[in-house]
Design an enzyme around this catalytic site. Structure first.
Site, PDB file in Angstrom:
ATOM      1  N   CYS A  91       1.844  -1.051   5.827  1.00  0.00           N
ATOM      2  CA  CYS A  91       3.269  -1.352   5.644  1.00  0.00           C
ATOM      3  C   CYS A  91       4.088  -1.139   6.920  1.00  0.00           C
ATOM      4  O   CYS A  91       5.155  -1.723   7.071  1.00  0.00           O
ATOM      5  CB  CYS A  91       3.866  -0.485   4.538  1.00  0.00           C
ATOM      6  SG  CYS A  91       3.027  -0.626   2.968  1.00  0.00           S
ATOM      7  N   HIS A 335       9.139  -6.653  -0.629  1.00  0.00           N
ATOM      8  CA  HIS A 335       8.407  -5.887   0.389  1.00  0.00           C
ATOM      9  C   HIS A 335       7.150  -6.645   0.809  1.00  0.00           C
ATOM     10  O   HIS A 335       6.050  -6.326   0.369  1.00  0.00           O
ATOM     11  CB  HIS A 335       8.063  -4.513  -0.205  1.00  0.00           C
ATOM     12  CG  HIS A 335       7.260  -3.606   0.675  1.00  0.00           C
ATOM     13  ND1 HIS A 335       7.233  -3.707   2.054  1.00  0.00           N
ATOM     14  CD2 HIS A 335       6.440  -2.556   0.359  1.00  0.00           C
ATOM     15  CE1 HIS A 335       6.436  -2.771   2.537  1.00  0.00           C
ATOM     16  NE2 HIS A 335       5.942  -2.065   1.532  1.00  0.00           N
ATOM     17  N   CYS A 365       7.131   4.492   4.312  1.00  0.00           N
ATOM     18  CA  CYS A 365       5.836   5.075   3.994  1.00  0.00           C
ATOM     19  C   CYS A 365       4.751   4.020   4.221  1.00  0.00           C
ATOM     20  O   CYS A 365       5.030   2.817   4.297  1.00  0.00           O
ATOM     21  CB  CYS A 365       5.809   5.588   2.563  1.00  0.00           C
ATOM     22  SG  CYS A 365       6.081   4.322   1.291  1.00  0.00           S
ATOM     23  N   GLY A 367       0.537   3.016   3.237  1.00  0.00           N
ATOM     24  CA  GLY A 367      -0.667   3.266   2.465  1.00  0.00           C
ATOM     25  C   GLY A 367      -1.725   3.996   3.275  1.00  0.00           C
ATOM     26  O   GLY A 367      -1.865   3.774   4.479  1.00  0.00           O
TER      27      GLY A 367
END
Length: 379
Positions: A91, A335, A365, A367
């Site tokens: 991300c 997203h 954040c 993954g």
């Protein structure tokens, strides 16, 4: 060596639901190319001066595979001299591209960089087409492969984020995004995409009629008896984004529209089981490096991967929600994994300019248990 680095342009595609939205038939490499051509036209940068096109992508396979950055460069009609590199920090991929460009500029290794992100979650599935887990790691440390929804439930339980509070945030995110769209505040950042004989002009994930009461009727999405639903999770999304990152001297010399100056950057690791808390560690590091405190921030773009983690991060950092995601966040906008970092960093810079403020934070954040953060200041 101390060269100021600035964001001198920002653009993105409309964001739409994966698999059922308006961009399902558009290849991701072509989507990104259209955004990059739009950014170049808007900023007025000379493409011949661009050192590198750095593209973030969370699942670089299929139509967004190979070294997709180099291929996007060809599709964007960039000069053959412009290099291309594809970056994967899940991300955080396209925020990482901004950080890489800033480091190169500080090293006097170029004056202008295109930092982009792409994800077609319609055309490339989550985890890619052929995920191959390491059997030893899967057995000995299964958290390395934990599902994102499960992490959101873990955060909600550990930090006491009630379901009702998650639903209030989701409804507010849609309300802010719908208001921004209605007021034309999103139009300046969006590049209209050509698709067949038509245009895709606006975001498609925003639902102005979203209410906490309506969200309360949804079933838990990831855990029986859990608190996280589809409505309090960012949707699977197709989209692309790009920032023009240059030295401040270059931007001023060429009359580019400087949005903000980079003050500091940071990345950090955290437990994969609570990966949503990565922004806390990364943001604290970035704030310390910038010589700032959380209360000094005027604008905050905190990616809403899930309502539970966004709320928990804001609580832990002591952030004021009145300063967060002024035009809505990922719960409403969507997203598209690889594209989000450049979006929220470019958006934070744009908001500093628009609102006449001094300091901004963009953070998200990642993954696998990571966080990434960027501190910007008015230039």
């Amino acid at each position: 060596m101390n060269r100021n680095v600035v964001i001198a342009g920002y653009a993105r595609s409309p964001f739409h639901f994966a698999k059922k939205g308006a961009l399902t038939r558009l290849r991701p490499d072509e989507m990104a190319a259209q955004v990059i051509r739009g950014l170049i036209d808007r900023s007025g940068v000379d493409p011949a001066d661009i050192e590198d096109l750095i593209v973030g992508c969370a699942f670089p396979e299929g139509e967004q595979g190979l070294n997709v950055a180099r291929l996007i460069g060809f599709l964007s009609d960039l000069p053959i001299s412009v290099a291309g590199a594809t970056v994967n920090r899940f991300c955080g991929s396209s925020m990482q591209s901004v950080h890489m460009a800033a480091g190169a500029i500080q090293m006097n290794a170029g004056e202008a960089f295109l930092c982009a992100g792409i994800e077609s979650m319609s055309r490339v599935p989550m985890a890619g087409f052929n995920p191959m887990l390491n059997p030893g790691l899967a057995e000995n440390y299964p958290a390395a492969y934990i599902s994102m929804g499960e992490t959101a439930e873990n955060v909600a339980a550990k930090y006491g984020i009630a379901r009702a509070r998650q639903e209030e945030l989701a409804a507010e995110s849609h309300k802010k995004a719908a208001a921004a769209q209605e007021a034309g505040k999103l139009a300046d950042e969006i590049v209209k995409l050509t698709l067949g004989n038509g245009l895709v002009e606006q975001d498609g994930c925003i639902r102005a009629d979203t209410t906490p009461e309506g969200l309360a009727e949804l079933k838990p999405a990831f855990k029986e008896g859990g608190s996280v639903t589809a409505g309090t999770s960012s949707p699977l999304t197709d989209g692309a984004s790009a920032c023009l990152v240059t030295s401040e001297d270059y931007a001023k010399e060429h009359g580019l529209p400087i949005l903000a100056r980079l003050r500091s950057v940071a990345v950090a690791g955290c437990a994969p089981e609570t990966m949503g808390m990565g922004p806390v560690i990364a943001s604290k590091k970035a704030l310390e490096r910038a010589g700032l405190k959380a209360e000094d921030l005027d604008i905050i773009e905190l990616n809403e991967a899930f309502a539970s983690q966004a709320l928990a991060c804001a609580d832990e950092l002591g952030l004021d929600w009145a300063k967060i995601n002024l035009d809505g966040g990922a719960l409403a906008l969507g997203h598209p994994l690889g594209a989000t970092g450049a979006r929220i960093t470019g958006k934070a810079a744009q908001l500093l300019k628009r609102e006449g403020k001094q300091f901004a934070l963009s953070t998200q954040c990642i993954g696998g248990g990571q966080g990434i953060a960027t501190i910007l200041e008015a230039a």
